[in-house]
Design an enzyme around this catalytic site. Structure first.
Site, PDB file in Angstrom:
ATOM      1  N   THR A  47       0.864  -1.171   0.000  1.00  0.00           N
ATOM      2  CA  THR A  47       0.000   0.000   0.000  1.00  0.00           C
ATOM      3  C   THR A  47       0.905   1.226   0.000  1.00  0.00           C
ATOM      4  O   THR A  47       2.132   1.081   0.018  1.00  0.00           O
ATOM      5  CB  THR A  47      -0.890   0.038   1.258  1.00  0.00           C
ATOM      6  OG1 THR A  47      -0.080   0.423   2.373  1.00  0.00           O
ATOM      7  CG2 THR A  47      -1.526  -1.304   1.535  1.00  0.00           C
ATOM      8  N   CYS A  48       0.311   2.423   0.026  1.00  0.00           N
ATOM      9  CA  CYS A  48       1.203   3.591  -0.026  1.00  0.00           C
ATOM     10  C   CYS A  48       1.983   3.763   1.266  1.00  0.00           C
ATOM     11  O   CYS A  48       2.990   4.455   1.301  1.00  0.00           O
ATOM     12  CB  CYS A  48       0.426   4.844  -0.379  1.00  0.00           C
ATOM     13  SG  CYS A  48      -1.062   5.064   0.567  1.00  0.00           S
ATOM     14  N   GLY A  96     -16.161  32.527  -0.794  1.00  0.00           N
ATOM     15  CA  GLY A  96     -14.705  32.563  -0.930  1.00  0.00           C
ATOM     16  C   GLY A  96     -14.205  31.195  -1.335  1.00  0.00           C
ATOM     17  O   GLY A  96     -14.845  30.177  -1.059  1.00  0.00           O
ATOM     18  N   ALA A  97     -13.050  31.202  -2.013  1.00  0.00           N
ATOM     19  CA  ALA A  97     -12.495  29.935  -2.469  1.00  0.00           C
ATOM     20  C   ALA A  97     -11.344  29.535  -1.562  1.00  0.00           C
ATOM     21  O   ALA A  97     -10.746  30.370  -0.902  1.00  0.00           O
ATOM     22  CB  ALA A  97     -12.004  30.063  -3.904  1.00  0.00           C
ATOM     23  N   GLU A 141      -8.192   3.909  10.650  1.00  0.00           N
ATOM     24  CA  GLU A 141      -8.754   4.122   9.304  1.00  0.00           C
ATOM     25  C   GLU A 141      -9.153   2.773   8.713  1.00  0.00           C
ATOM     26  O   GLU A 141      -8.515   1.758   8.985  1.00  0.00           O
ATOM     27  CB  GLU A 141      -7.738   4.872   8.416  1.00  0.00           C
ATOM     28  CG  GLU A 141      -6.352   4.241   8.311  1.00  0.00           C
ATOM     29  CD  GLU A 141      -6.230   3.259   7.173  1.00  0.00           C
ATOM     30  OE1 GLU A 141      -7.137   3.233   6.330  1.00  0.00           O
ATOM     31  OE2 GLU A 141      -5.238   2.515   7.147  1.00  0.00           O
ATOM     32  N   PRO A 142     -10.243   2.750   7.954  1.00  0.00           N
ATOM     33  CA  PRO A 142     -10.807   1.457   7.561  1.00  0.00           C
ATOM     34  C   PRO A 142     -10.207   0.819   6.299  1.00  0.00           C
ATOM     35  O   PRO A 142     -10.446  -0.352   6.060  1.00  0.00           O
ATOM     36  CB  PRO A 142     -12.280   1.789   7.329  1.00  0.00           C
ATOM     37  CG  PRO A 142     -12.285   3.220   6.930  1.00  0.00           C
ATOM     38  CD  PRO A 142     -11.105   3.869   7.560  1.00  0.00           C
ATOM     39  N   GLN A 143      -9.432   1.585   5.512  1.00  0.00           N
ATOM     40  CA  GLN A 143      -9.007   1.052   4.209  1.00  0.00           C
ATOM     41  C   GLN A 143      -8.085  -0.160   4.314  1.00  0.00           C
ATOM     42  O   GLN A 143      -8.160  -1.073   3.513  1.00  0.00           O
ATOM     43  CB  GLN A 143      -8.289   2.118   3.369  1.00  0.00           C
ATOM     44  CG  GLN A 143      -9.208   3.110   2.720  1.00  0.00           C
ATOM     45  CD  GLN A 143      -9.451   4.300   3.629  1.00  0.00           C
ATOM     46  OE1 GLN A 143      -8.981   4.321   4.758  1.00  0.00           O
ATOM     47  NE2 GLN A 143     -10.198   5.267   3.166  1.00  0.00           N
TER      48      GLN A 143
END
Lengths: 437, 271
Positions: free
Chosen positions: A49-50, A186-187, A111-113
């Site tokens: 994985t990463c 606003g961005a 985290e679920p991944q």
């Protein structure tokens, strides 16, 4: 049979090393096949994985060398990755794998991944035959442990990013986000991310506004949103349920009196202001109004921080679960290790017994049923008494003293002359698996 | 043993209450898997006890006057389960369980057959009066509980300290919806119940009954109830204002209930 695991992860290696060892999904089956070709490796699995690359193997003896595999496969000099590598054996492998699957070893704990990624690797390993009985037992157990951790602790239940906290808070206020309107003023990267999260959860119409109209139009294109002129800001903002602000204005654009007007116009229906701008776009006094909830960047961050702390507390409970499961699993495989020996021991003595009975029967001639039974009982009794000590020793050693197990098995096999030609051993193996089932 | 099943129910309610209190004081979450089976069992025994009383009394109305607390408690439990089924929340239990426990316990501790004070109590007007008013009470009670829960949740969101058991409360919108619906559903029952009561009183006592504290309080309660409903309906009052108003409505309802003990015209059981 031994478990062996070699790997690098985000804690031990920088991305520059991880990226060199990463294997794309399409090439995983081939990598696993090559791993199984290594001398001494019976079964193998590669997880990439990463954040981690892990090579897991069930090996015949300690001679199997996974480092050589890495070296050959990636054509990389050992000194380049050796210092980042971790290596686990036996129950350490079990613990590590359980922790990885339960997301305790992840960068964002809980985290679920990762569980899905392990499951994918397992599925592709199985389909090409790289994963057999031994790794299968270990991996399926790790999935069960991960599930237990997820249901018994609240490790994955809270949001740990600004955008997901914003969504969580919006849900606390509005229940379902279905049909709620979002106004993006606003961005900005973070405000757009929050808007995307809200829309992914079902938020309906979206409006955008910016001091420069062109930028507002660009923003509107990205979200397929309606543009509101900056001058109409206060006119329209009251129609939105959720307002996300991130302008560069030096003073607050929404003040308490605006909030009062909004509430009057929308019959006190609640509003949620997510203020990501610094300096703030929404006056903090706005939060005093009944029905208006204002969260600035610090508020959101503090929720994130408290959730992270929650997760760490839950992670400690999860570690306890994992520890208990490691003990359970290793005990189980250790006892399993001695099962074939116990069975062949029983078979060996049974053959001897039958042979001796046949011999004596020739000499005694016709026997009454009572005599038959007496001979059976006598011979069985002797065999069982003889077997009792070695079998219970095997079992207790397997449970308590892992290191001696091999020696004891070896000893018993030699003493009772259990190692016969290969075909016999194969038949025996089949029986063993039957018994285990 | 007319009270046997009711006592069993009280026992289960008591267990549920003790468990919930223990969990909340120990800063743990109240597990649904534990509490729901207990109150569910209690509810079944409770229902059985009410049915048994009704059958034994051979007339629904007699049973109603005989075990009015138990029947009010049963109505509250039924509404609790409807809310659970419709909104998947058990939060109202914080308010419902103690009240139900107290009501059933007092009902279970009463002895002997009821001595009806007034022949009035045998008329079917009376029975409908009581049941209608009880439905109104149940609506008001849930509106009150919802608005308090809303307030707690709103405070925690405002003070930015989300988490703990408050974090497990349902969203504000859900509380608001439950509160409004129970108000709307309860109001017609309350109104009809009061009308039935007035007709009864008019027939037997004439105009004097208007000066009775019970009647004055009931009227006050009804006015507050109507005002609350109107304000929520028309200007969407929520949060603090709604909580204050529904507290007043609920308080006057409780006073009207308590006025049974001082009222001259509204005593149905001799004490």
């Amino acid at each position: 049979m031994r478990y062996l695991l070699l790997g690098i992860n985000h804690k031990t290696a920088p991305v520059s090393v991880r990226e060199r060892l990463a294997i794309p999904e399409s090439r995983l089956p081939e990598a696993m096949r090559r791993l199984c070709e290594q001398p001494g490796v019976e079964e193998g699995l590669v997880l990439s994985t990463c954040n981690r690359v892990e090579v897991l193997a069930a090996v015949e003896s300690d001679s199997a060398d996974l480092r050589t595999f890495l070296q050959d496969y990636f054509a990389i000099a050992p000194e380049e990755f050796a210092s980042h590598l971790y290596e686990f054996r036996e129950h350490e492998v079990v613990r590590h794998l359980f922790r990885v699957a339960s997301s305790l070893d992840s960068m964002v704990v809980g985290e679920p991944q990762i569980l899905g990624q392990v499951k994918e690797a397992y599925a592709s390993g199985r389909s090409i035959g790289a994963v057999g009985g031994h790794l299968d037992a270990l991996l399926t157990r790790s999935f069960a442990v991960a599930k237990r951790v997820r249901t018994e602790t609240r490790i994955g239940s809270s949001s740990v990013s600004i955008a997901s906290v914003a969504v969580e808070l919006a849900k606390k206020i509005f229940g379902s986000l279905e049909g709620k309107s979002v106004f993006l003023v606003g961005a900005g990267k973070m405000s757009e991310l929050a808007a995307r999260h809200l829309m992914a959860q079902g938020a309906g119409s979206i409006f955008v506004s910016n001091r420069t109209y062109e930028r507002a139009e660009k923003l509107a294109q990205r979200f397929s949103a309606r543009v509101i002129r900056f001058d109409d800001l206060h006119e329209k903002a009251g129609e939105a349920d959720i307002v996300i602000t991130s302008t560069g204005a030096p003073h607050a654009i929404f003040r308490k009196e605006h909030g009062k007007q909004f509430l009057q116009r929308r019959k006190n229906s609640p509003m949620f202001f997510i203020d990501i701008a610094v300096p703030r776009d929404v006056a903090p006094e706005m939060n005093e109004l009944d029905g208006i909830f204002v969260y600035d960047i610090d508020d959101l961050q503090s929720v994130v921080t408290s959730h992270v702390a929650d997760r760490q507390r839950e992670a400690r409970c999860a570690e306890e679960i994992v520890e208990a499961e490691v003990i359970r699993f290793t005990e189980r495989i250790r006892t399993r290790e001695v099962v074939p020996t116990i069975i062949s021991l029983q078979e060996q003595l049974e053959t001897i017994r039958q042979a001796e009975i046949d011999k004596v029967r020739g000499r005694l001639g016709e026997l009454t049923p009572e005599q038959e039974m007496a001979i059976e009982a006598l011979s069985k009794g002797i065999v069982n008494k003889v077997l009792h000590a070695p079998i219970s020793t095997l079992k207790s050693v397997a449970k308590a003293k892992a290191r001696e197990t091999t020696t004891v098995i070896e000893l018993v096999r030699r003493m009772f002359n259990l190692d016969r030609p290969k075909e016999d051993a194969d038949k025996e193996q089949e029986k063993t698996t039957e018994v285990e089932r | 043993m007319p009270h046997l099943w009711l006592r069993v129910a009280v026992l289960f309610y008591g267990c549920a209450l003790l468990y919930a209190l223990g969990a909340l004081l120990g800063r743990k979450t109240v597990a649904r898997g534990v509490i729901l089976p207990i109150v569910g069992t209690a509810g079944v025994f409770h229902l059985v006890s009410v049915l048994e009383t009704v059958l034994a009394a051979d007339h629904f109305g007699v049973a109603v006057t005989y075990q009015y607390q138990s029947i009010l408690a049963l109505l509250l439990m039924i509404v609790f389960f409807i809310v659970l089924w419709r909104y998947r929340t058990t939060s109202h239990g914080i308010f419902v369980f103690p009240v139900v426990f107290l009501l059933t316990m007092t009902a279970a501790m009463e002895h002997g057959a009821p001595e009806l004070f007034s022949p009035l109590l045998r008329s079917s007007w009376t029975y409908s009066h009581i049941v209608l008013i009880f439905l109104g009470y149940a609506g008001l009670f849930f509106a009150f509980a919802s608005s308090l829960l809303y307030l707690v949740q709103e405070r925690s969101l405002k003070s930015k300290s989300v988490g703990g058991w408050i974090g497990l409360l349902p969203p504000l919108a859900v509380m608001d919806d439950i509160g409004l619906r129970s108000l709307i559903l309860g109001f017609p029952f309350m109104t009809l119940g009061l009308i039935a009561g007035s007709v009864l009183a008019q027939e037997s006592y004439g105009a004097v009954y208007f000066r009775d504290p019970k009647i004055v309080l009931s009227l006050l309660m009804w006015l507050v109830y109507m005002f609350l409903l109107f304000m929520r309906w028309m200007s969407g009052w929520r949060g603090r204002r709604a909580a204050v108003l529904s507290s007043v409505a609920f308080l006057s309802a409780t006073l009207a209930w308590a006025a049974n003990y001082v009222s001259a015209v509204h005593r149905f059981v001799e004490r």
